[in-house]
Design a protein around this motif. Structure first.
Motif, PDB file in Angstrom:
ATOM      1  N   TYR A 133      -4.417   4.463 -15.857  1.00  0.00           N
ATOM      2  CA  TYR A 133      -4.470   5.637 -14.989  1.00  0.00           C
ATOM      3  C   TYR A 133      -3.269   6.542 -15.247  1.00  0.00           C
ATOM      4  O   TYR A 133      -2.214   6.091 -15.706  1.00  0.00           O
ATOM      5  N   PHE A 134      -3.473   7.821 -14.948  1.00  0.00           N
ATOM      6  CA  PHE A 134      -2.411   8.824 -15.047  1.00  0.00           C
ATOM      7  C   PHE A 134      -2.595   9.804 -13.899  1.00  0.00           C
ATOM      8  O   PHE A 134      -3.699  10.314 -13.666  1.00  0.00           O
ATOM      9  N   THR A 135      -1.524  10.084 -13.162  1.00  0.00           N
ATOM     10  CA  THR A 135      -1.559  11.013 -12.035  1.00  0.00           C
ATOM     11  C   THR A 135      -0.412  11.985 -12.157  1.00  0.00           C
ATOM     12  O   THR A 135       0.715  11.593 -12.451  1.00  0.00           O
ATOM     13  N   ARG A 136      -0.705  13.254 -11.920  1.00  0.00           N
ATOM     14  CA  ARG A 136       0.315  14.306 -11.966  1.00  0.00           C
ATOM     15  C   ARG A 136       0.266  15.074 -10.659  1.00  0.00           C
ATOM     16  O   ARG A 136      -0.804  15.490 -10.207  1.00  0.00           O
ATOM     17  N   ALA A 137       1.423  15.230 -10.025  1.00  0.00           N
ATOM     18  CA  ALA A 137       1.528  15.929  -8.745  1.00  0.00           C
ATOM     19  C   ALA A 137       2.368  17.185  -8.904  1.00  0.00           C
ATOM     20  O   ALA A 137       3.370  17.184  -9.626  1.00  0.00           O
ATOM     21  N   PHE A 138       1.959  18.255  -8.213  1.00  0.00           N
ATOM     22  CA  PHE A 138       2.676  19.520  -8.218  1.00  0.00           C
ATOM     23  C   PHE A 138       2.891  19.957  -6.776  1.00  0.00           C
ATOM     24  O   PHE A 138       2.048  19.727  -5.911  1.00  0.00           O
ATOM     25  N   GLY A 139       4.025  20.577  -6.509  1.00  0.00           N
ATOM     26  CA  GLY A 139       4.308  21.067  -5.168  1.00  0.00           C
ATOM     27  C   GLY A 139       5.584  20.455  -4.632  1.00  0.00           C
ATOM     28  O   GLY A 139       6.572  20.302  -5.359  1.00  0.00           O
ATOM     29  N   ARG A 140       5.549  20.083  -3.345  1.00  0.00           N
ATOM     30  CA  ARG A 140       6.760  19.561  -2.722  1.00  0.00           C
ATOM     31  C   ARG A 140       7.169  18.216  -3.310  1.00  0.00           C
ATOM     32  O   ARG A 140       8.331  17.828  -3.252  1.00  0.00           O
ATOM     33  N   SER A 141       6.230  17.450  -3.855  1.00  0.00           N
ATOM     34  CA  SER A 141       6.545  16.171  -4.508  1.00  0.00           C
ATOM     35  C   SER A 141       6.059  16.234  -5.939  1.00  0.00           C
ATOM     36  O   SER A 141       4.980  15.773  -6.277  1.00  0.00           O
ATOM     37  N   ASP A 142       6.864  16.861  -6.792  1.00  0.00           N
ATOM     38  CA  ASP A 142       6.518  17.070  -8.194  1.00  0.00           C
ATOM     39  C   ASP A 142       6.848  15.804  -8.984  1.00  0.00           C
ATOM     40  O   ASP A 142       7.952  15.275  -8.896  1.00  0.00           O
ATOM     41  N   GLY A 143       5.888  15.298  -9.755  1.00  0.00           N
ATOM     42  CA  GLY A 143       6.142  14.101 -10.552  1.00  0.00           C
ATOM     43  C   GLY A 143       4.877  13.579 -11.191  1.00  0.00           C
ATOM     44  O   GLY A 143       3.811  14.203 -11.131  1.00  0.00           O
ATOM     45  N   TYR A 144       5.011  12.413 -11.811  1.00  0.00           N
ATOM     46  CA  TYR A 144       3.869  11.817 -12.501  1.00  0.00           C
ATOM     47  C   TYR A 144       3.925  10.302 -12.358  1.00  0.00           C
ATOM     48  O   TYR A 144       4.973   9.710 -12.078  1.00  0.00           O
ATOM     49  N   THR A 145       2.775   9.668 -12.557  1.00  0.00           N
ATOM     50  CA  THR A 145       2.660   8.215 -12.578  1.00  0.00           C
ATOM     51  C   THR A 145       1.672   7.840 -13.668  1.00  0.00           C
ATOM     52  O   THR A 145       0.583   8.411 -13.745  1.00  0.00           O
ATOM     53  N   VAL A 146       2.062   6.894 -14.514  1.00  0.00           N
ATOM     54  CA  VAL A 146       1.171   6.380 -15.542  1.00  0.00           C
ATOM     55  C   VAL A 146       1.273   4.864 -15.530  1.00  0.00           C
ATOM     56  O   VAL A 146       2.355   4.304 -15.324  1.00  0.00           O
ATOM     57  N   GLY A 147       0.146   4.189 -15.700  1.00  0.00           N
ATOM     58  CA  GLY A 147       0.180   2.731 -15.625  1.00  0.00           C
ATOM     59  C   GLY A 147      -1.060   2.090 -16.205  1.00  0.00           C
ATOM     60  O   GLY A 147      -2.042   2.754 -16.550  1.00  0.00           O
ATOM     61  N   ALA A 148      -1.005   0.766 -16.305  1.00  0.00           N
ATOM     62  CA  ALA A 148      -2.119  -0.022 -16.823  1.00  0.00           C
ATOM     63  C   ALA A 148      -2.097  -1.392 -16.160  1.00  0.00           C
ATOM     64  O   ALA A 148      -1.027  -1.905 -15.806  1.00  0.00           O
ATOM     65  N   MET A 149      -3.290  -1.969 -15.985  1.00  0.00           N
ATOM     66  CA  MET A 149      -3.423  -3.302 -15.392  1.00  0.00           C
ATOM     67  C   MET A 149      -4.446  -4.099 -16.192  1.00  0.00           C
ATOM     68  O   MET A 149      -5.515  -3.580 -16.534  1.00  0.00           O
ATOM     69  N   LEU A 150      -4.114  -5.346 -16.470  1.00  0.00           N
ATOM     70  CA  LEU A 150      -4.999  -6.250 -17.194  1.00  0.00           C
ATOM     71  C   LEU A 150      -5.249  -7.491 -16.344  1.00  0.00           C
ATOM     72  O   LEU A 150      -4.301  -8.160 -15.937  1.00  0.00           O
ATOM     73  N   VAL A 151      -6.512  -7.779 -16.048  1.00  0.00           N
ATOM     74  CA  VAL A 151      -6.907  -8.948 -15.268  1.00  0.00           C
ATOM     75  C   VAL A 151      -7.638  -9.908 -16.195  1.00  0.00           C
ATOM     76  O   VAL A 151      -8.625  -9.530 -16.838  1.00  0.00           O
ATOM     77  N   ILE A 152      -7.144 -11.164 -16.254  1.00  0.00           N
ATOM     78  CA  ILE A 152      -7.712 -12.176 -17.143  1.00  0.00           C
ATOM     79  C   ILE A 152      -8.168 -13.363 -16.308  1.00  0.00           C
ATOM     80  O   ILE A 152      -7.324 -14.070 -15.744  1.00  0.00           O
ATOM     81  N   PRO A 153      -9.473 -13.622 -16.197  1.00  0.00           N
ATOM     82  CA  PRO A 153      -9.935 -14.842 -15.521  1.00  0.00           C
ATOM     83  C   PRO A 153      -9.710 -16.060 -16.427  1.00  0.00           C
ATOM     84  O   PRO A 153     -10.122 -16.059 -17.587  1.00  0.00           O
ATOM     85  N   LEU A 154      -9.046 -17.082 -15.874  1.00  0.00           N
ATOM     86  CA  LEU A 154      -8.831 -18.306 -16.642  1.00  0.00           C
ATOM     87  C   LEU A 154      -9.973 -19.289 -16.447  1.00  0.00           C
ATOM     88  O   LEU A 154     -10.337 -20.020 -17.360  1.00  0.00           O
ATOM     89  N   ASP A 155     -10.514 -19.330 -15.231  1.00  0.00           N
ATOM     90  CA  ASP A 155     -11.723 -20.089 -14.931  1.00  0.00           C
ATOM     91  C   ASP A 155     -12.358 -19.460 -13.694  1.00  0.00           C
ATOM     92  O   ASP A 155     -12.002 -18.359 -13.297  1.00  0.00           O
ATOM     93  N   ARG A 156     -13.305 -20.160 -13.062  1.00  0.00           N
ATOM     94  CA  ARG A 156     -14.025 -19.577 -11.935  1.00  0.00           C
ATOM     95  C   ARG A 156     -13.136 -19.337 -10.715  1.00  0.00           C
ATOM     96  O   ARG A 156     -13.461 -18.528  -9.859  1.00  0.00           O
ATOM     97  N   HIS A 157     -12.003 -20.034 -10.622  1.00  0.00           N
ATOM     98  CA  HIS A 157     -11.176 -19.944  -9.425  1.00  0.00           C
ATOM     99  C   HIS A 157      -9.743 -19.488  -9.694  1.00  0.00           C
ATOM    100  O   HIS A 157      -8.947 -19.394  -8.772  1.00  0.00           O
ATOM    101  N   THR A 158      -9.402 -19.224 -10.958  1.00  0.00           N
ATOM    102  CA  THR A 158      -8.033 -18.857 -11.303  1.00  0.00           C
ATOM    103  C   THR A 158      -8.055 -17.625 -12.201  1.00  0.00           C
ATOM    104  O   THR A 158      -8.841 -17.563 -13.150  1.00  0.00           O
ATOM    105  N   ASN A 159      -7.199 -16.644 -11.878  1.00  0.00           N
ATOM    106  CA  ASN A 159      -7.066 -15.479 -12.748  1.00  0.00           C
ATOM    107  C   ASN A 159      -5.627 -14.988 -12.743  1.00  0.00           C
ATOM    108  O   ASN A 159      -4.848 -15.305 -11.834  1.00  0.00           O
ATOM    109  N   THR A 160      -5.290 -14.228 -13.754  1.00  0.00           N
ATOM    110  CA  THR A 160      -3.969 -13.625 -13.869  1.00  0.00           C
ATOM    111  C   THR A 160      -4.112 -12.108 -13.876  1.00  0.00           C
ATOM    112  O   THR A 160      -5.132 -11.568 -14.322  1.00  0.00           O
ATOM    113  N   SER A 161      -3.086 -11.432 -13.389  1.00  0.00           N
ATOM    114  CA  SER A 161      -3.080  -9.978 -13.354  1.00  0.00           C
ATOM    115  C   SER A 161      -1.702  -9.489 -13.770  1.00  0.00           C
ATOM    116  O   SER A 161      -0.688  -9.957 -13.248  1.00  0.00           O
TER     117      SER A 161
END
Length: 198
Positions: A133-161
């Motif tokens: 995702y990427f977000t850009r804000a203009f105005g009283r709160s000028d700035g940006y945010t960029v990021g990524a998330m990876l979710v990996i299921p290890l089995d039916r009941h366990t996952n990592t993020s």
């Protein structure tokens, strides 16, 4: 939909409706009025348009508030937003799901702010989920945010993020592992590691 809120200092009432147009669109609208014992009368209104779907989704909303409007739980010091508008769209295709969103807020006692964002999600290696995702804000709160998330299921009941986010040159890193019990009872656990750098 009818709404009624009663308190000693703030009674409020509202009416809202949703109507289907054709087989694809939903139109929604609503209005609400309040009377604060110190601020006097106030109103809020909302208009919305939505086209839900699996491959393509479109939505837009427009809301306005008078300075004196308050609903139950909102104090006299919490001034509502004068006008706010938002729109979003997403498309699912062979290479994943793409999304766009725009938002605008104009407070009563501050500068307006507008935000624009883009997100992309896809499935990799069979069942790994990657979201960026990427977000850009203009105005009283000028700035940006960029990021990524990876979710990996290890089995039916366990996952990592694992996620990485950069916000106005501030970096945040999170990694967690979660295990849920196989049935209604059993052990569950969660481990989290995080790092923030200014």
């Amino acid at each position: 939909e009818l709404r009624l809120e009663l308190s000693r200092r703030l009674p409020a009432a509202g009416l809202a409706a949703v109507h289907a147009v054709g087989s694809s669109w939903l139109v929604r609208g609503g209005a609400m009025a309040s009377r604060h014992d110190r601020l006097g009368p106030g109103t809020r209104w909302l208009l919305g348009l939505e086209r839900p779907g699996y491959n393509t989704t479109l939505a837009a909303t427009l809301e306005g508030n008078t300075r004196g409007f308050r609903s139950l739980g909102e104090g006299a010091a919490s001034v509502p937003v004068r006008v706010q508008a938002g729109a979003q769209a997403s498309w699912a295709g062979k290479w994943g799901r793409f999304g766009l969103a725009v938002a605008y807020q104009e407070p009563w006692n501050d500068k307006a702010v507008s935000t624009y964002s883009f997100n992309y999600g896809t499935t990799v290696r069979g069942n790994w989920q990657l979201n960026t995702y990427f977000t850009r804000a203009f105005g009283r709160s000028d700035g940006y945010t960029v990021g990524a998330m990876l979710v990996i299921p290890l089995d039916r009941h366990t996952n990592t993020s694992t996620s990485v986010q950069v916000q106005n040159e501030r970096t945040e890193f999170y990694s967690s592992a979660t295990h849920s019990p196989p049935g209604a009872t059993g052990w569950a656990w969660r481990a989290l590691a995080a790092h923030q750098r200014e």
